[in-house]
Design a protein around this motif. Structure first.
Motif, PDB file in Angstrom:
ATOM      1  N   ILE A   3       0.840  -1.203   0.000  1.00 20.75           N
ATOM      2  CA  ILE A   3       0.000   0.000   0.000  1.00 20.75           C
ATOM      3  C   ILE A   3       0.878   1.257   0.000  1.00 20.75           C
ATOM      4  O   ILE A   3       0.599   2.221  -0.717  1.00 20.75           O
ATOM      5  CB  ILE A   3      -0.991  -0.025   1.191  1.00 20.75           C
ATOM      6  CG1 ILE A   3      -2.033  -1.131   0.957  1.00 20.75           C
ATOM      7  CG2 ILE A   3      -1.660   1.327   1.382  1.00 20.75           C
ATOM      8  CD1 ILE A   3      -2.827  -1.522   2.182  1.00 20.75           C
ATOM      9  N   ALA A   4       1.962   1.206   0.766  1.00 13.75           N
ATOM     10  CA  ALA A   4       2.902   2.345   0.794  1.00 13.75           C
ATOM     11  C   ALA A   4       3.508   2.583  -0.595  1.00 13.75           C
ATOM     12  O   ALA A   4       3.579   3.720  -1.061  1.00 13.75           O
ATOM     13  CB  ALA A   4       4.000   2.095   1.828  1.00 13.75           C
ATOM     14  N   TYR A   5       3.919   1.506  -1.278  1.00 12.13           N
ATOM     15  CA  TYR A   5       4.470   1.639  -2.640  1.00 12.13           C
ATOM     16  C   TYR A   5       3.426   2.207  -3.593  1.00 12.13           C
ATOM     17  O   TYR A   5       3.730   3.033  -4.444  1.00 12.13           O
ATOM     18  CB  TYR A   5       4.953   0.289  -3.183  1.00 12.13           C
ATOM     19  CG  TYR A   5       6.299  -0.148  -2.658  1.00 12.13           C
ATOM     20  CD1 TYR A   5       7.393   0.710  -2.688  1.00 12.13           C
ATOM     21  CD2 TYR A   5       6.476  -1.435  -2.159  1.00 12.13           C
ATOM     22  CE1 TYR A   5       8.630   0.301  -2.216  1.00 12.13           C
ATOM     23  CE2 TYR A   5       7.716  -1.859  -1.683  1.00 12.13           C
ATOM     24  CZ  TYR A   5       8.791  -0.983  -1.712  1.00 12.13           C
ATOM     25  OH  TYR A   5      10.004  -1.389  -1.260  1.00 12.13           O
ATOM     26  N   CYS A   6       2.173   1.767  -3.447  1.00  8.35           N
ATOM     27  CA  CYS A   6       1.098   2.283  -4.304  1.00  8.35           C
ATOM     28  C   CYS A   6       0.910   3.774  -4.088  1.00  8.35           C
ATOM     29  O   CYS A   6       0.730   4.529  -5.041  1.00  8.35           O
ATOM     30  CB  CYS A   6      -0.212   1.551  -4.033  1.00  8.35           C
ATOM     31  SG  CYS A   6      -0.227  -0.122  -4.685  1.00  8.35           S
ATOM     32  N   ARG A   7       0.969   4.199  -2.832  1.00  8.98           N
ATOM     33  CA  ARG A   7       0.797   5.622  -2.528  1.00  8.98           C
ATOM     34  C   ARG A   7       1.955   6.459  -3.058  1.00  8.98           C
ATOM     35  O   ARG A   7       1.793   7.642  -3.324  1.00  8.98           O
ATOM     36  CB  ARG A   7       0.623   5.822  -1.026  1.00  8.98           C
ATOM     37  CG  ARG A   7      -0.730   5.292  -0.581  1.00  8.98           C
ATOM     38  CD  ARG A   7      -1.042   5.590   0.860  1.00  8.98           C
ATOM     39  NE  ARG A   7      -2.396   5.132   1.172  1.00  8.98           N
ATOM     40  CZ  ARG A   7      -2.747   4.592   2.335  1.00  8.98           C
ATOM     41  NH1 ARG A   7      -1.861   4.457   3.302  1.00  8.98           N
ATOM     42  NH2 ARG A   7      -3.986   4.200   2.527  1.00  8.98           N
ATOM     43  N   LEU A   8       3.116   5.832  -3.213  1.00 10.18           N
ATOM     44  CA  LEU A   8       4.272   6.526  -3.790  1.00 10.18           C
ATOM     45  C   LEU A   8       4.230   6.488  -5.320  1.00 10.18           C
ATOM     46  O   LEU A   8       5.148   6.944  -5.989  1.00 10.18           O
ATOM     47  CB  LEU A   8       5.579   5.876  -3.308  1.00 10.18           C
ATOM     48  CG  LEU A   8       5.897   6.039  -1.824  1.00 10.18           C
ATOM     49  CD1 LEU A   8       7.074   5.146  -1.432  1.00 10.18           C
ATOM     50  CD2 LEU A   8       6.213   7.490  -1.502  1.00 10.18           C
ATOM     51  N   GLU A   9       3.167   5.885  -5.844  1.00  9.97           N
ATOM     52  CA  GLU A   9       2.974   5.768  -7.294  1.00  9.97           C
ATOM     53  C   GLU A   9       4.127   5.064  -7.981  1.00  9.97           C
ATOM     54  O   GLU A   9       4.624   5.498  -9.020  1.00  9.97           O
ATOM     55  CB  GLU A   9       2.684   7.146  -7.907  1.00  9.97           C
ATOM     56  CG  GLU A   9       1.406   7.741  -7.341  1.00  9.97           C
ATOM     57  CD  GLU A   9       1.049   9.101  -7.927  1.00  9.97           C
ATOM     58  OE1 GLU A   9       1.789   9.629  -8.782  1.00  9.97           O
ATOM     59  OE2 GLU A   9       0.007   9.633  -7.496  1.00  9.97           O
ATOM     60  N   CYS A  10       4.550   3.946  -7.388  1.00  6.64           N
ATOM     61  CA  CYS A  10       5.643   3.146  -7.958  1.00  6.64           C
ATOM     62  C   CYS A  10       5.190   2.285  -9.130  1.00  6.64           C
ATOM     63  O   CYS A  10       6.009   1.819  -9.902  1.00  6.64           O
ATOM     64  CB  CYS A  10       6.207   2.202  -6.892  1.00  6.64           C
ATOM     65  SG  CYS A  10       7.056   3.039  -5.565  1.00  6.64           S
ATOM     66  N   PHE A  11       3.880   2.048  -9.226  1.00  4.50           N
ATOM     67  CA  PHE A  11       3.393   1.046 -10.173  1.00  4.50           C
ATOM     68  C   PHE A  11       2.623   1.628 -11.340  1.00  4.50           C
ATOM     69  O   PHE A  11       1.940   2.632 -11.201  1.00  4.50           O
ATOM     70  CB  PHE A  11       2.437   0.076  -9.465  1.00  4.50           C
ATOM     71  CG  PHE A  11       3.060  -0.710  -8.353  1.00  4.50           C
ATOM     72  CD1 PHE A  11       3.973  -1.714  -8.614  1.00  4.50           C
ATOM     73  CD2 PHE A  11       2.728  -0.448  -7.023  1.00  4.50           C
ATOM     74  CE1 PHE A  11       4.544  -2.463  -7.596  1.00  4.50           C
ATOM     75  CE2 PHE A  11       3.292  -1.196  -5.988  1.00  4.50           C
ATOM     76  CZ  PHE A  11       4.200  -2.198  -6.285  1.00  4.50           C
ATOM     77  N   SER A  12       2.734   0.932 -12.467  1.00  2.21           N
ATOM     78  CA  SER A  12       1.728   1.125 -13.507  1.00  2.21           C
ATOM     79  C   SER A  12       0.814  -0.091 -13.357  1.00  2.21           C
ATOM     80  O   SER A  12       1.282  -1.195 -13.080  1.00  2.21           O
ATOM     81  CB  SER A  12       2.356   1.214 -14.889  1.00  2.21           C
ATOM     82  OG  SER A  12       3.007   0.012 -15.205  1.00  2.21           O
ATOM     83  N   VAL A  13      -0.474   0.136 -13.498  1.00  2.00           N
ATOM     84  CA  VAL A  13      -1.445  -0.906 -13.175  1.00  2.00           C
ATOM     85  C   VAL A  13      -2.281  -1.263 -14.395  1.00  2.00           C
ATOM     86  O   VAL A  13      -2.712  -0.387 -15.131  1.00  2.00           O
ATOM     87  CB  VAL A  13      -2.390  -0.409 -12.047  1.00  2.00           C
ATOM     88  CG1 VAL A  13      -3.321  -1.531 -11.595  1.00  2.00           C
ATOM     89  CG2 VAL A  13      -1.592   0.130 -10.868  1.00  2.00           C
ATOM     90  N   THR A  14      -2.463  -2.556 -14.604  1.00  4.17           N
ATOM     91  CA  THR A  14      -3.413  -2.992 -15.612  1.00  4.17           C
ATOM     92  C   THR A  14      -4.453  -3.869 -14.927  1.00  4.17           C
ATOM     93  O   THR A  14      -4.150  -4.559 -13.949  1.00  4.17           O
ATOM     94  CB  THR A  14      -2.744  -3.805 -16.751  1.00  4.17           C
ATOM     95  OG1 THR A  14      -2.063  -4.926 -16.186  1.00  4.17           O
ATOM     96  CG2 THR A  14      -1.752  -2.958 -17.536  1.00  4.17           C
TER      97      THR A  14
END
Length: 151
Positions: free
Chosen positions: A136-147
């Motif tokens: 969740i922390a990584y997601c909040r840091l916008e580390c991912f591109s999501v499909t």
């Protein structure tokens, strides 16, 4: 007017809360809802959803945020988690390959960690809790591109 009071109906995934084998946080549910809403999938027609989180900078040498795949399936009383898998590169250089590092199988209760093997439920719950906070922390840091794919 600059903004209209009529907003499109955002479809939230009707999760079956009692159906989670592991301690799924509200924050993770919100995150999946947000991703599904972003692409505007019509959930009515679907029986499964697969979310892929990829960090463009993750690689065998530089490390970084691990790729993650989360699959949901529609149950009778709402959507259930099928699995959550965290991948990592194992090996060096050209021989490095993406392997399942953590694999949480909610429906059959089989949870495994690379190099460790099967986890007992208490271990799996604890590990999932830690993994989930980091994810969740990584997601909040916008580390991912999501499909997101639906069937």
């Amino acid at each position: 007017p600059l903004f209209s009071t009529h907003r499109g109906h955002i479809m939230t995934i009707p999760f079956h809360r009692d159906g989670f084998a592991l301690p799924v946080a509200q924050a993770l549910l919100a995150l999946l809802n947000q991703e599904a809403a972003t692409i505007g999938l019509n959930l009515e027609r679907l029986t499964q959803l697969t979310f892929n989180f990829r960090s463009p900078t993750y690689g065998p040498e530089q490390g970084g945020a691990h790729p993650v795949e989360i699959r949901l399936i529609r149950g009778l009383d709402g959507w259930l988690f099928d699995y959550v898998t965290d991948f990592s590169y194992q090996g060096q250089g050209h021989d490095a390959e993406l392997c399942k590092e953590l694999d949480f199988n909610f429906l059959d209760g089989e949870h495994t960690m690379l190099g460790w093997g099967p986890l007992r439920l208490a271990e799996a719950r604890e590990l999932f809790d830690i993994w989930q906070s980091n994810f969740i922390a990584y997601c909040r840091l916008e580390c991912f591109s999501v499909t997101v794919a639906g069937d």
